[in-house]
Design an enzyme around this catalytic site. Structure first.
Site, PDB file in Angstrom:
ATOM      1  N   GLU A  22       0.834  -1.209   0.000  1.00 21.88           N
ATOM      2  CA  GLU A  22       0.000   0.000   0.000  1.00 21.88           C
ATOM      3  C   GLU A  22       0.868   1.259   0.000  1.00 21.88           C
ATOM      4  OE1 GLU A  22      -1.262   1.958   3.388  1.00 21.88           O
ATOM      5  OE2 GLU A  22      -1.111   0.211   4.704  1.00 21.88           O
ATOM      6  N   LYS A  82      -5.604  10.515   0.640  1.00 23.11           N
ATOM      7  CA  LYS A  82      -5.727   9.160   1.188  1.00 23.11           C
ATOM      8  C   LYS A  82      -6.930   8.495   0.520  1.00 23.11           C
ATOM      9  CE  LYS A  82      -6.729   6.929   5.626  1.00 23.11           C
ATOM     10  NZ  LYS A  82      -6.852   7.138   7.076  1.00 23.11           N
ATOM     11  N   VAL A 102      -5.347   0.027   2.680  1.00 20.29           N
ATOM     12  CA  VAL A 102      -5.476  -1.422   2.481  1.00 20.29           C
ATOM     13  C   VAL A 102      -6.686  -1.710   1.589  1.00 20.29           C
ATOM     14  CG1 VAL A 102      -5.981  -3.619   3.639  1.00 20.29           C
ATOM     15  CG2 VAL A 102      -4.323  -2.023   4.636  1.00 20.29           C
ATOM     16  N   ASP A 132     -17.494   4.524  13.186  1.00 26.02           N
ATOM     17  CA  ASP A 132     -16.341   4.820  12.333  1.00 26.02           C
ATOM     18  C   ASP A 132     -15.610   3.508  12.060  1.00 26.02           C
ATOM     19  OD1 ASP A 132     -14.087   5.630  11.020  1.00 26.02           O
ATOM     20  OD2 ASP A 132     -13.536   7.193  12.451  1.00 26.02           O
ATOM     21  N   SER A 134     -13.454   1.258   9.387  1.00 30.29           N
ATOM     22  CA  SER A 134     -12.599   1.427   8.207  1.00 30.29           C
ATOM     23  C   SER A 134     -13.171   0.697   7.000  1.00 30.29           C
ATOM     24  CB  SER A 134     -11.211   0.884   8.504  1.00 30.29           C
ATOM     25  OG  SER A 134     -10.436   0.902   7.319  1.00 30.29           O
ATOM     26  N   ASP A 136     -11.417  -0.742   5.104  1.00 29.02           N
ATOM     27  CA  ASP A 136     -10.596  -1.953   4.981  1.00 29.02           C
ATOM     28  C   ASP A 136     -11.411  -3.211   5.307  1.00 29.02           C
ATOM     29  OD1 ASP A 136      -8.511  -0.209   4.563  1.00 29.02           O
ATOM     30  OD2 ASP A 136      -7.423  -0.713   6.413  1.00 29.02           O
ATOM     31  N   LYS A 153      -4.403  -1.712  13.905  1.00 31.42           N
ATOM     32  CA  LYS A 153      -3.693  -0.703  14.686  1.00 31.42           C
ATOM     33  C   LYS A 153      -4.196  -0.687  16.121  1.00 31.42           C
ATOM     34  CE  LYS A 153      -5.236   1.639  11.498  1.00 31.42           C
ATOM     35  NZ  LYS A 153      -5.841   2.742  10.752  1.00 31.42           N
TER      36      LYS A 153
HETATM   37  N1  PSU Z   1      -1.597   1.528   9.878  1.00 30.12           N
HETATM   38  C1  PSU Z   1      -0.481   2.267  10.017  1.00 30.12           C
HETATM   39  N2  PSU Z   1      -0.275   3.309   9.206  1.00 30.12           N
HETATM   40  C2  PSU Z   1      -1.163   3.636   8.246  1.00 30.12           C
HETATM   41  C3  PSU Z   1      -2.335   2.850   8.091  1.00 30.12           C
HETATM   42  C4  PSU Z   1      -2.496   1.807   8.933  1.00 30.12           C
HETATM   43  O1  PSU Z   1       0.327   2.015  10.896  1.00 30.12           O
HETATM   44  O2  PSU Z   1      -0.930   4.595   7.540  1.00 30.12           O
HETATM   45  C5  PSU Z   1      -3.318   3.180   7.011  1.00 30.12           C
HETATM   46  C6  PSU Z   1      -3.563   1.969   6.119  1.00 30.12           C
HETATM   47  O3  PSU Z   1      -3.471   2.410   4.785  1.00 30.12           O
HETATM   48  C7  PSU Z   1      -4.994   1.555   6.442  1.00 30.12           C
HETATM   49  C8  PSU Z   1      -5.597   2.896   6.756  1.00 30.12           C
HETATM   50  O4  PSU Z   1      -5.608   0.889   5.373  1.00 30.12           O
HETATM   51  O5  PSU Z   1      -4.600   3.549   7.521  1.00 30.12           O
HETATM   52  C9  PSU Z   1      -6.920   2.835   7.494  1.00 30.12           C
HETATM   53  O6  PSU Z   1      -7.441   4.122   7.607  1.00 30.12           O
HETATM   54  P1  PSU Z   1      -8.973   4.352   7.977  1.00 30.12           P
HETATM   55  O7  PSU Z   1      -9.119   3.966   9.417  1.00 30.12           O
HETATM   56  O8  PSU Z   1      -9.221   5.805   7.750  1.00 30.12           O
HETATM   57  O9  PSU Z   1      -9.762   3.468   7.055  1.00 30.12           O
HETATM   58 MN    MN Z   2     -11.910   5.579   9.891  1.00 26.28          MN
END
Ligand code: PSU
Ligand code: MN
Length: 303
Positions: A22, A82, A102, A132, A134, A136, A153
């Site tokens: 990614e 993003k 992802v 909220d 993701s 993903d 995370k």
């Molecule tokens: N984990 C990390 N750094 C990141 C991400 C995850 O340590 O930058 C990124 C990945 O690209 C993941 C995204 O898919 O954050 C998820 O963001 P959101 O919660 O906004 O969907």
């Molecule tokens: Mn989010």
């Protein structure tokens, strides 16, 4: 719509192992100049383990699979969007520079025939704001790609995230772990579905999974022990970081990059060192998985 780098195209045509990577982690997940160093080290680790790396990002209205040095530089510059599945087409339409999460990365990977992807951690369900979730997670439920990561995370609500994976039928494999790793930390109280000892052993499971399900599978690999941030220390850092974000009213897609940034500062770099170590290690593990999967394919077609 896709521009595939020659090396990646050739590998795919010859059924050689390829690992998708990614680009959000480059644009938004790591500070400069660490981001570019790690991006290159991840690609080097994939190669060293015998696979071809394919980092994915959006430039000038096109999805690029396999990037040039100049494109990596563009990702590290300010103003990169993003990209998840809700804005993929929008960023393409306005010809922006987009770093794929992802969700967007596995969607692109599946489209071009790459079945292994790696990153640090997937997104999931946020603390407090249980709505909220993701992009993903639904992407994993719908996309037949194996994602090698160190869990979700640890800034997330891991219990809810783990439940979500089960509800939507995404198997969780643990490499040398019985529990779902928490990114910066190795331990949680949340189980994996099956433990294996090596990525080669995981390949057997992934191989079976993809013959029966058109969905993703998570192969989790804990952060290398010597770079772990223990849970208790991490929780202190996280509380302080969350308080900062609340004070600045940060929400939605901005939460992840802002939290990672605050954590690195508050932990005096400990979270950053853990992040770097797990990204490098996951790249190697993903390549070993891809190599083993392509060997399985060869054996199957030889029968
Ligand atoms: N984990 C990390 N750094 C990141 C991400 C995850 O340590 O930058 C990124 C990945 O690209 C993941 C995204 O898919 O954050 C998820 O963001 P959101 O919660 O906004 O969907
Ligand atoms: Mn989010």
């Amino acid at each position: 719509m896709f521009v595939i780098a020659d090396e990646v195209r050739e590998a795919l045509a010859n059924e050689r192992p390829v690992v998708a990577l990614e680009s959000t982690v480059i644009a938004h997940g790591l500070p400069s100049p660490t981001n570019l160093t790690i991006a290159h080290e991840m690609e080097a680790n994939v190669r060293a383990a015998g696979a071809v790396p394919a980092t994915i990002a959006l430039f000038d209205g096109t999805i690029h699979v396999g990037l040039s040095d100049e494109q990596f530089e563009r990702l590290a510059a300010p103003g990169v969007e993003k990209v998840n599945l809700s804005n993929l087409s929008l960023v393409l339409a306005r010809q922006g520079v987009g770093a794929t999460t992802v969700a967007a990365t596995i969607w692109c990977a599946a489209k071009v025939g790459i079945d292994v992807m790696t990153t640090g951690g997937i997104g999931g369900v946020h603390h407090g704001e249980a709505w909220d979730v993701s992009s993903d997670l639904p992407a994993l439920a719908q996309t037949p790609v194996a994602v090698v990561c160190s869990g979700a995370k640890s800034i997330l609500d891991l219990r809810r995230t783990r439940e979500w994976l089960e509800t939507w039928g995404i198997p969780v494999v643990g490499v040398e772990t019985d529990v779902f790793p928490a990114f910066f930390s190795r331990l949680t109280e949340l189980p994996v579905d099956v433990r294996v000892e090596t990525p080669e052993e995981a390949a057997h499971i992934v191989g079976v999974h993809r013959t029966v399900r058109e969905s993703g599978i998570l192969v989790t690999v804990p952060v290398p022990a010597e770079h772990e941030v223990p849970v208790a220390a991490f929780n202190r850092f996280l509380a302080a970081a969350n308080a900062e974000l609340a004070a600045h009213n940060i929400r939605g897609a901005d939460v992840t990059p802002a939290l990672l940034d605050a954590l690195a500062r508050i932990s005096e770099g400990a979270t950053l060192r853990a992040n770097e170590a797990l990204l490098r290690n996951n790249a190697t593990m993903a390549a070993r998985l891809a190599v083993a999967l392509s060997q399985l394919d060869e054996e199957l077609s030889a029968r």
